[in-house]
Design a protein around this motif. Structure first.
Motif: not given
Length: 64
Positions: A1-18
């Motif tokens: 679960m912790a890995i899933s949430i950290s991946v979601v946060l990483l992808l959200a940050i990348l999407a915002i930057i893009f």
């Protein structure tokens, strides 16, 4: 679960930057798609669904 949430946060940050850069390329769209799939599988999915449903209901009730 912790890995899933950290991946979601990483992808959200990348999407915002893009999106802020204004150049959404194929690789960026792939990251945004992956973000959607990870969000759908996370524990936040029901909350997001309820929020979108409530927003759609409010918008559909507006009369121009």
């Amino acid at each position: 679960m912790a890995i899933s949430i950290s991946v979601v946060l990483l992808l959200a940050i990348l999407a915002i930057i893009f999106v802020r850069n204004g150049a959404l390329k194929c690789s960026h769209a792939l990251v945004c798609g992956m973000l959607g799939f990870f969000l759908a599988g996370s524990s936040m999915a029901p909350t997001i669904h309820e929020g979108l449903a409530a927003t759609a209901e409010i918008v559909s009730s507006l009369r121009p």
